[in-house]
Design a protein around this motif. Structure first.
Motif, PDB file in Angstrom:
ATOM      1  N   THR A  54     -17.856  84.120 103.903  1.00 13.15           N
ATOM      2  CA  THR A  54     -16.529  84.139 103.296  1.00 13.15           C
ATOM      3  C   THR A  54     -16.685  84.195 101.787  1.00 13.15           C
ATOM      4  O   THR A  54     -17.702  83.760 101.242  1.00 13.15           O
ATOM      5  N   CYS A  55     -15.674  84.735 101.109  1.00 12.03           N
ATOM      6  CA  CYS A  55     -15.803  84.920  99.659  1.00 12.03           C
ATOM      7  C   CYS A  55     -14.429  85.107  99.039  1.00 12.03           C
ATOM      8  O   CYS A  55     -13.522  85.687  99.653  1.00 12.03           O
ATOM      9  N   VAL A  56     -14.274  84.592  97.830  1.00 15.21           N
ATOM     10  CA  VAL A  56     -13.120  84.884  96.975  1.00 15.21           C
ATOM     11  C   VAL A  56     -13.644  85.445  95.668  1.00 15.21           C
ATOM     12  O   VAL A  56     -14.533  84.854  95.045  1.00 15.21           O
ATOM     13  N   TYR A  57     -13.091  86.603  95.273  1.00 14.92           N
ATOM     14  CA  TYR A  57     -13.453  87.229  93.995  1.00 14.92           C
ATOM     15  C   TYR A  57     -12.173  87.342  93.185  1.00 14.92           C
ATOM     16  O   TYR A  57     -11.177  87.922  93.642  1.00 14.92           O
ATOM     17  N   ALA A  58     -12.173  86.781  91.984  1.00 13.97           N
ATOM     18  CA  ALA A  58     -10.966  86.759  91.151  1.00 13.97           C
ATOM     19  C   ALA A  58     -11.301  87.223  89.746  1.00 13.97           C
ATOM     20  O   ALA A  58     -12.435  87.059  89.274  1.00 13.97           O
ATOM     21  N   ILE A  59     -10.313  87.803  89.070  1.00 12.42           N
ATOM     22  CA  ILE A  59     -10.462  88.279  87.693  1.00 12.42           C
ATOM     23  C   ILE A  59      -9.331  87.681  86.850  1.00 12.42           C
ATOM     24  O   ILE A  59      -8.159  87.736  87.235  1.00 12.42           O
ATOM     25  N   HIS A  60      -9.718  87.123  85.714  1.00 10.40           N
ATOM     26  CA  HIS A  60      -8.728  86.588  84.774  1.00 10.40           C
ATOM     27  C   HIS A  60      -8.666  87.497  83.556  1.00 10.40           C
ATOM     28  O   HIS A  60      -9.685  87.794  82.934  1.00 10.40           O
ATOM     29  N   ASP A  61      -7.441  87.951  83.239  1.00  6.95           N
ATOM     30  CA  ASP A  61      -7.185  88.748  82.048  1.00  6.95           C
ATOM     31  C   ASP A  61      -6.271  87.937  81.142  1.00  6.95           C
ATOM     32  O   ASP A  61      -5.117  87.662  81.508  1.00  6.95           O
ATOM     33  N   PRO A  62      -6.748  87.518  79.961  1.00  7.16           N
ATOM     34  CA  PRO A  62      -5.920  86.666  79.103  1.00  7.16           C
ATOM     35  C   PRO A  62      -4.644  87.351  78.636  1.00  7.16           C
ATOM     36  O   PRO A  62      -3.666  86.679  78.300  1.00  7.16           O
ATOM     37  N   ASN A  63      -4.634  88.680  78.609  1.00  5.43           N
ATOM     38  CA  ASN A  63      -3.426  89.385  78.179  1.00  5.43           C
ATOM     39  C   ASN A  63      -2.330  89.343  79.239  1.00  5.43           C
ATOM     40  O   ASN A  63      -1.152  89.485  78.914  1.00  5.43           O
ATOM     41  N   GLU A  64      -2.723  89.163  80.506  1.00  3.18           N
ATOM     42  CA  GLU A  64      -1.736  89.149  81.581  1.00  3.18           C
ATOM     43  C   GLU A  64      -1.307  87.734  81.949  1.00  3.18           C
ATOM     44  O   GLU A  64      -0.223  87.530  82.501  1.00  3.18           O
ATOM     45  N   GLY A  65      -2.153  86.740  81.706  1.00  2.00           N
ATOM     46  CA  GLY A  65      -1.812  85.371  82.071  1.00  2.00           C
ATOM     47  C   GLY A  65      -1.779  85.141  83.563  1.00  2.00           C
ATOM     48  O   GLY A  65      -1.039  84.278  84.054  1.00  2.00           O
ATOM     49  N   ARG A  66      -2.566  85.906  84.323  1.00  2.00           N
ATOM     50  CA  ARG A  66      -2.590  85.785  85.767  1.00  2.00           C
ATOM     51  C   ARG A  66      -4.024  85.850  86.278  1.00  2.00           C
ATOM     52  O   ARG A  66      -4.938  86.320  85.576  1.00  2.00           O
ATOM     53  N   LEU A  67      -4.203  85.379  87.503  1.00  2.00           N
ATOM     54  CA  LEU A  67      -5.482  85.455  88.186  1.00  2.00           C
ATOM     55  C   LEU A  67      -5.304  86.441  89.338  1.00  2.00           C
ATOM     56  O   LEU A  67      -4.561  86.180  90.289  1.00  2.00           O
ATOM     57  N   VAL A  68      -5.972  87.598  89.233  1.00  2.00           N
ATOM     58  CA  VAL A  68      -5.919  88.604  90.286  1.00  2.00           C
ATOM     59  C   VAL A  68      -7.127  88.382  91.190  1.00  2.00           C
ATOM     60  O   VAL A  68      -8.251  88.283  90.706  1.00  2.00           O
ATOM     61  N   TYR A  69      -6.899  88.308  92.501  1.00  2.00           N
ATOM     62  CA  TYR A  69      -7.970  87.898  93.400  1.00  2.00           C
ATOM     63  C   TYR A  69      -7.891  88.665  94.723  1.00  2.00           C
ATOM     64  O   TYR A  69      -6.883  89.268  95.070  1.00  2.00           O
ATOM     65  N   ALA A  70      -8.991  88.606  95.465  1.00  2.00           N
ATOM     66  CA  ALA A  70      -9.049  89.099  96.844  1.00  2.00           C
ATOM     67  C   ALA A  70      -9.895  88.116  97.628  1.00  2.00           C
ATOM     68  O   ALA A  70     -10.886  87.578  97.115  1.00  2.00           O
ATOM     69  N   SER A  71      -9.526  87.863  98.881  1.00  2.00           N
ATOM     70  CA  SER A  71     -10.196  86.863  99.696  1.00  2.00           C
ATOM     71  C   SER A  71     -10.685  87.481 100.999  1.00  2.00           C
ATOM     72  O   SER A  71      -9.944  88.204 101.664  1.00  2.00           O
ATOM     73  N   ALA A  72     -11.937  87.170 101.351  1.00  2.00           N
ATOM     74  CA  ALA A  72     -12.519  87.590 102.624  1.00  2.00           C
ATOM     75  C   ALA A  72     -12.729  86.346 103.475  1.00  2.00           C
ATOM     76  O   ALA A  72     -13.814  85.759 103.495  1.00  2.00           O
ATOM     77  N   GLY A  73     -11.674  85.911 104.139  1.00  2.00           N
ATOM     78  CA  GLY A  73     -11.756  84.774 105.040  1.00  2.00           C
ATOM     79  C   GLY A  73     -11.988  83.437 104.381  1.00  2.00           C
ATOM     80  O   GLY A  73     -12.339  82.463 105.062  1.00  2.00           O
ATOM     81  N   HIS A  74     -11.792  83.356 103.063  1.00  2.00           N
ATOM     82  CA  HIS A  74     -12.092  82.108 102.361  1.00  2.00           C
ATOM     83  C   HIS A  74     -10.835  81.254 102.207  1.00  2.00           C
ATOM     84  O   HIS A  74      -9.712  81.716 102.432  1.00  2.00           O
ATOM     85  N   LEU A  75     -11.040  80.011 101.819  1.00  2.00           N
ATOM     86  CA  LEU A  75      -9.935  79.073 101.630  1.00  2.00           C
ATOM     87  C   LEU A  75      -9.142  79.421 100.378  1.00  2.00           C
ATOM     88  O   LEU A  75      -9.680  79.999  99.434  1.00  2.00           O
ATOM     89  N   PRO A  76      -7.852  79.071 100.348  1.00  2.00           N
ATOM     90  CA  PRO A  76      -6.984  79.501  99.244  1.00  2.00           C
ATOM     91  C   PRO A  76      -7.335  78.842  97.914  1.00  2.00           C
ATOM     92  O   PRO A  76      -7.733  77.673  97.857  1.00  2.00           O
ATOM     93  N   ILE A  77      -7.164  79.617  96.839  1.00  2.00           N
ATOM     94  CA  ILE A  77      -7.293  79.073  95.487  1.00  2.00           C
ATOM     95  C   ILE A  77      -6.127  78.121  95.236  1.00  2.00           C
ATOM     96  O   ILE A  77      -4.996  78.370  95.652  1.00  2.00           O
ATOM     97  N   LEU A  78      -6.400  77.012  94.544  1.00  2.00           N
ATOM     98  CA  LEU A  78      -5.352  76.076  94.151  1.00  2.00           C
ATOM     99  C   LEU A  78      -5.193  76.125  92.643  1.00  2.00           C
ATOM    100  O   LEU A  78      -6.184  76.122  91.910  1.00  2.00           O
ATOM    101  N   VAL A  79      -3.930  76.178  92.173  1.00  2.00           N
ATOM    102  CA  VAL A  79      -3.636  76.235  90.745  1.00  2.00           C
ATOM    103  C   VAL A  79      -2.669  75.106  90.401  1.00  2.00           C
ATOM    104  O   VAL A  79      -1.604  74.978  91.016  1.00  2.00           O
ATOM    105  N   ARG A  80      -3.053  74.301  89.431  1.00  2.00           N
ATOM    106  CA  ARG A  80      -2.215  73.198  88.945  1.00  2.00           C
ATOM    107  C   ARG A  80      -1.673  73.559  87.575  1.00  2.00           C
ATOM    108  O   ARG A  80      -2.434  73.889  86.666  1.00  2.00           O
TER     109      ARG A  80
END
Length: 552
Positions: free
Chosen positions: A291-317
């Protein structure tokens, strides 16, 4: 000592005694009137032979105990005075004084811890066993203490100590445990060597990670994490878990982590990186999934773009303590094949914290997985401080100890909310490139004004204006609208980026002396610290370069 007056309360003793009583009854006198089983006729000349065979009850107990290879000792009364030891016991520990109390007569039973057991057995009337205990002679024994009674009324009480030599078994078990420990140490060493020794430090994020191997024998799995700076201010974050245990899982993990870093340099969207990993995982081992999560952070967008292959969800506080799950989209694990992965996104504004983790942190045998994730959300909502502090708090709240039954990997990233003088070091400026060739001088003037306001030295100012001119000229010649120029500074670098609507990526090439074009990218690559290009999600491309700032 008259052994015929002693009886041991061993399991099955009563059943065997009852069976002997039944067989002693004449077939003609059976109370239930049942018909006895048919018996074969004995030849007359063989009858005396059967009569010569003694029953077990007729054998002298002393002879039986004296001939068994196990060690036997009989203790009598509440003071556990020694009544008898057999030849095997004497051969192992020497001659013993009969009538003496066990602590003086049998000191070798102290180290295995038998003396407290004698009182328990005599009080409860139940046998007790200590498995594979080492005695002073260096050999290992399994000790069984059985209550015995004297006479029909059971007035006299004692304990029969029966010790079986299990040295060979104990040594074999010890060698097996040593082999398993060696394999586990090898797997842990391989696992840790394949994980990043130091995390890369993005300009706009603060990151920390931790890894805890499983505590059971050879329980090291294939958990991994990584932080990859992509250039242009963007950062890739990855966490994964290879199913299985031991060296094999760690080796597969190392291959996948290396592949992720290679694919990340292509600056592909997260779902395309997972597609490539999916095919590679099947080639490495068709029976091994991950399982794997691959995410990209772009400071200009203020978002985390990600894709998950059967992995547990990212948590954001967020800054207020509210926690969100990045549940969708999630595809099947790597190595299964036949699935088109998709990218999703979740907001990561300034002041927020994101957590990527493996199942060892939240999965428990006695509760549902969603309950573990919910508990992690509650722990994260109150977790403040640096990423390393948050890491440690989450691990403690999940009850992870050195004896944990699964390995755990946690990656924490924070997008800090900067204020005051620190905020002045992180600035953005953008310009829409409208019109035709006249957009180039406007872009140069805009870049010159911005760089002057950011108080860059004259040399860096001139290099920034030149790089802006070349990137804009390349976009005007080879790209399509809409076009945009963006300048960004951090505390460590200056980033210049131009986007347009054409998705053909530029490449650096050698221009011939007579060529009138083809030198723009070569000039940018020469004067800048780094440069690159990527396709944008909505179609089109972005070409960027960056200059490393000198520390004051």
């Amino acid at each position: 000592m008259n052994f015929t007056r002693w009886s041991a309360r061993l399991p099955g003793t009563q059943r065997r005694a009852a069976a002997r009583t039944d067989t002693a009854l004449s077939p003609d006198r059976r109370a239930d009137g049942s018909v006895p089983a048919a018996r074969a006729e004995q030849p007359a000349d063989e009858a005396p032979l059967a009569a010569d065979v003694p029953s077990v009850d007729e054998l002298p107990v002393r002879d039986v105990l004296g001939r068994v290879p196990a060690l036997v000792a009989l203790l009598h009364g509440p003071e556990h005075r020694l009544a008898y030891v057999n030849d095997a016991y004497v051969a192992a520990f020497g001659i013993r004084d009969l009538g003496a109390r066990a602590r003086e007569a049998l000191p070798e039973l102290d180290e295995p811890g038998l003396f407290p057991l004698l009182d328990q057995v005599q009080r409860s009337g139940r046998p007790r066993t200590l498995k594979s205990r080492k005695a002073p002679d260096g050999r290992s024994y399994t000790f069984t203490c059985t209550p015995v009674t004297e006479g029909h009324n059971g007035d006299g009480r004692g304990v029969l100590v029966f010790a079986t030599d299990v040295t060979d078994h104990a040594e074999a078990a010890g060698r097996l445990r040593a082999s398993e420990r060696s394999q586990r140490e090898t797997a842990v060493t391989l696992q840790r060597s394949l994980l990043p020794q130091e995390l890369e430090e993005p300009d706009d994020l603060r990151v920390a990670a931790t890894y805890h191997p499983g505590g059971t024998e050879a329980a090291v799995g294939g958990d991994w994490y990584d932080v990859i700076t992509l250039g242009g201010g963007r950062t890739a974050l990855v966490i994964g878990d290879v199913m299985g245990r031991g060296v094999r899982a760690a080796a597969v993990m190392g291959q996948l982590r290396t592949a992720v870093r290679a694919y990340a340099r292509l600056d592909l969207p997260p779902h395309e990186v997972l597609q490539l990993l999916d095919g590679l995982a099947a080639e490495i081992d068709a029976n091994q999934i991950a399982t794997c999560v691959y995410a990209i952070h772009d400071p200009n967008e203020g978002r985390l773009v990600y894709a998950s292959a059967g992995h547990l969800p990212i948590l954001v506080r967020d800054e207020d303590g509210t926690v969100q799950r990045a549940d969708e989209p999630t595809g099947p694990p790597l190595g299964t094949g036949g699935w088109i992965h998709a990218s999703g996104s979740i907001a990561l504004p300034p002041g927020s914290t994101a957590v990527l983790y493996t199942d060892g942190l939240v999965e428990r045998r006695d509760e549902d997985l969603d309950e573990g994730i919910a508990a992690l959300e509650r722990a994260l909502s109150g977790a403040t401080g640096t990423p390393q502090v948050v890491c440690d708090r989450l691990v403690r709240s999940a009850g992870v100890t050195p004896d944990h039954d699964d390995d755990v990997a946690v990656l924490v990233l924070q997008h800090p909310a900067r204020k005051g003088a620190e905020a002045e070091l992180f600035r953005n400026a953008a310009l829409e490139l409208l019109g035709g060739v006249e957009a180039a001088p406007r872009a140069r003037a805009f870049a010159s004004g911005v760089l002057t306001s950011w108080r860059f030295p004259a040399e860096l100012h001139d290099l920034g204006v030149l790089a802006t001119s070349e990137l804009v000229a390349n976009s005007l010649q080879h790209g399509t609208p809409p076009m945009r120029l963006r300048l960004r500074r951090t505390d460590r670098r200056l980033i210049i980026e131009v986007t347009d609507g054409d998705d053909h990526l530029p490449r650096r090439r050698r221009a011939e002396p007579g060529d009138e074009s083809g030198r723009g990218i070569a000039i940018v690559a020469t004067i800048a610290s780094n440069w690159g290009s990527r396709r944008t999600p909505g179609g089109g491309k972005a070409v960027w370069c960056e200059f490393v700032l000198q520390k004051p």
